[in-house]
Design a protein around this motif. Sequence first.
Motif, PDB file in Angstrom:
ATOM      1  N   THR A   1      39.678  38.492  36.637  1.00  0.00           N
ATOM      2  CA  THR A   1      40.610  38.565  37.764  1.00  0.00           C
ATOM      3  C   THR A   1      39.832  38.903  39.037  1.00  0.00           C
ATOM      4  N   ASN A   2      40.435  38.565  40.166  1.00  0.00           N
ATOM      5  CA  ASN A   2      39.852  38.853  41.477  1.00  0.00           C
ATOM      6  C   ASN A   2      38.413  38.361  41.602  1.00  0.00           C
TER       7      ASN A   2
ATOM      8  N   THR B   1      28.231  49.111  45.796  1.00  0.00           N
ATOM      9  CA  THR B   1      28.214  50.418  45.131  1.00  0.00           C
ATOM     10  C   THR B   1      29.028  50.313  43.849  1.00  0.00           C
ATOM     11  N   PHE B   2      28.414  50.712  42.720  1.00  0.00           N
ATOM     12  CA  PHE B   2      29.094  50.564  41.430  1.00  0.00           C
ATOM     13  C   PHE B   2      28.400  51.450  40.407  1.00  0.00           C
ATOM     14  N   ILE B   3      29.182  52.120  39.560  1.00  0.00           N
ATOM     15  CA  ILE B   3      28.642  52.948  38.486  1.00  0.00           C
ATOM     16  C   ILE B   3      29.246  52.489  37.163  1.00  0.00           C
ATOM     17  N   PRO B   4      28.545  51.665  36.372  1.00  0.00           N
ATOM     18  CA  PRO B   4      29.070  51.249  35.073  1.00  0.00           C
ATOM     19  C   PRO B   4      28.801  52.327  34.019  1.00  0.00           C
TER      20      PRO B   4
ATOM     21  N   VAL C   1      40.153  33.442  42.683  1.00  0.00           N
ATOM     22  CA  VAL C   1      40.495  32.927  41.364  1.00  0.00           C
ATOM     23  C   VAL C   1      41.167  34.067  40.603  1.00  0.00           C
ATOM     24  N   ASN C   2      42.377  33.833  40.120  1.00  0.00           N
ATOM     25  CA  ASN C   2      43.158  34.851  39.398  1.00  0.00           C
ATOM     26  C   ASN C   2      43.287  36.142  40.218  1.00  0.00           C
ATOM     27  N   GLU C   3      43.731  35.993  41.458  1.00  0.00           N
ATOM     28  CA  GLU C   3      43.860  37.154  42.336  1.00  0.00           C
ATOM     29  C   GLU C   3      44.967  38.098  41.872  1.00  0.00           C
ATOM     30  N   VAL C   4      44.667  39.403  41.948  1.00  0.00           N
ATOM     31  CA  VAL C   4      45.662  40.459  41.756  1.00  0.00           C
ATOM     32  C   VAL C   4      45.653  41.269  43.049  1.00  0.00           C
ATOM     33  N   PRO C   5      46.568  40.977  43.992  1.00  0.00           N
ATOM     34  CA  PRO C   5      46.502  41.558  45.341  1.00  0.00           C
ATOM     35  C   PRO C   5      46.389  43.075  45.381  1.00  0.00           C
ATOM     36  N   GLY C   6      47.051  43.765  44.471  1.00  0.00           N
ATOM     37  CA  GLY C   6      47.040  45.223  44.508  1.00  0.00           C
ATOM     38  C   GLY C   6      45.733  45.843  44.034  1.00  0.00           C
ATOM     39  N   GLN C   7      44.774  45.028  43.584  1.00  0.00           N
ATOM     40  CA  GLN C   7      43.526  45.564  43.042  1.00  0.00           C
ATOM     41  C   GLN C   7      42.320  45.297  43.938  1.00  0.00           C
ATOM     42  N   TRP C   8      42.543  44.910  45.174  1.00  0.00           N
ATOM     43  CA  TRP C   8      41.438  44.774  46.116  1.00  0.00           C
ATOM     44  C   TRP C   8      41.906  45.214  47.493  1.00  0.00           C
ATOM     45  N   SER C   9      40.946  45.617  48.352  1.00  0.00           N
ATOM     46  CA  SER C   9      41.310  46.115  49.683  1.00  0.00           C
ATOM     47  C   SER C   9      40.147  45.956  50.647  1.00  0.00           C
TER      48      SER C   9
ATOM     49  N   GLN D   1      36.596  46.380  48.618  1.00  0.00           N
ATOM     50  CA  GLN D   1      36.711  47.197  47.406  1.00  0.00           C
ATOM     51  C   GLN D   1      37.563  46.446  46.383  1.00  0.00           C
ATOM     52  N   ILE D   2      37.023  46.289  45.186  1.00  0.00           N
ATOM     53  CA  ILE D   2      37.742  45.625  44.099  1.00  0.00           C
ATOM     54  C   ILE D   2      37.792  46.570  42.906  1.00  0.00           C
ATOM     55  N   SER D   3      38.978  46.831  42.400  1.00  0.00           N
ATOM     56  CA  SER D   3      39.126  47.658  41.200  1.00  0.00           C
ATOM     57  C   SER D   3      38.764  46.833  39.973  1.00  0.00           C
ATOM     58  N   THR D   4      37.914  47.401  39.122  1.00  0.00           N
ATOM     59  CA  THR D   4      37.509  46.675  37.916  1.00  0.00           C
ATOM     60  C   THR D   4      38.667  46.617  36.929  1.00  0.00           C
ATOM     61  N   GLY D   5      38.664  45.561  36.141  1.00  0.00           N
ATOM     62  CA  GLY D   5      39.696  45.387  35.131  1.00  0.00           C
ATOM     63  C   GLY D   5      39.129  44.647  33.936  1.00  0.00           C
ATOM     64  N   LYS D   6      39.934  44.455  32.940  1.00  0.00           N
ATOM     65  CA  LYS D   6      39.502  43.742  31.749  1.00  0.00           C
ATOM     66  C   LYS D   6      39.410  42.249  32.044  1.00  0.00           C
ATOM     67  N   GLY D   7      38.560  41.574  31.293  1.00  0.00           N
ATOM     68  CA  GLY D   7      38.425  40.133  31.462  1.00  0.00           C
ATOM     69  C   GLY D   7      36.980  39.731  31.635  1.00  0.00           C
ATOM     70  N   SER D   8      36.698  38.460  31.386  1.00  0.00           N
ATOM     71  CA  SER D   8      35.346  37.930  31.556  1.00  0.00           C
ATOM     72  C   SER D   8      35.437  36.499  32.060  1.00  0.00           C
TER      73      SER D   8
END
Length: 204
Positions: A111-112, A130-133, A80-88, A97-104
Motif C-alpha cells: 500500500t501507499n 528516517t526509518f527504524i526497522p 498505487v494502492n493509496e491509503v490516504p489516512g496513512q501518509w502526510s 511521512q508514510i505509516s508502514t503496513g503489511k504487504g509486499s
Amino acid sequence: MKTPKRFIGILVSFVFAFALAACNVTITPSVPANITPLPLFTPTSPTVQPAIVESATPTLDPIYFRDDFESVFQPGWTWVNEVPGQWSLAEVPGALQISTGKGSVNKETITNLLLRPAPAGDFQIETRFTFIPDSNFQFAGLIVYEAYSDFIQAGHAYCRGGTCVRDGIYMDYYRNGVVTLPNFAQPYGISDIVILRLIRKGTL
C-alpha cells in the motif's frame, strides 16, 4: 488502470576544486678560479597559476526532478494502492511521512507505493529518509519498478535467516516474482537516518 512503467526521484550535486601554487627561489652562483665567468643569472619570480574552481552548481539534465515535499506534491507522482489516512505532508514539514503496513510489492499487497516515470537511459536517484526497522521484512527505501513481479528495491530493512544481517541495508532484485540473490546485505543499525543513492548504467 495501467501501472506506470518505471518511477523515481532524483537529487544530485558535485563540487570540484583545484589549486596550483609556487614560491620564489633565489639562486646565488659562484665563479671557479681561472675561468672566465659567464654573466650572472638573475632569477625571476615564477609564474603563479591562479586557482581554478569549477562551478558548485552542476549542469542539470533537462529531465532533472526534485521534490522537497513542501505541503504539496510536485506534478508527476502516482499512488498505487493509496491509503490516504496513512501518509502526510504536514506531520513532518518538508518531508513525506508514510505509516508502514503489511504487504509486499511482489504479492501485489503493498500500500501507499508512490511512483513517477523514470527517464530513458542512465539515471541517478537520491533520497534521505528516517526509518527504524525492528521486525522481519520491514523495509523503507527506493524502488525501481517495472511491474509487481519485476523490480529492484534498495533501502533500510530488517531480515532474519539465510543471507540476512537483521538490521541492515539491502538491495533485492525481483524477477518473475522471485528474489534473486545476492541481496548485498550490509549491517547498518548505526542510525535511523539513511542517505541512499541508486545509479542505473547500461541495460538490465
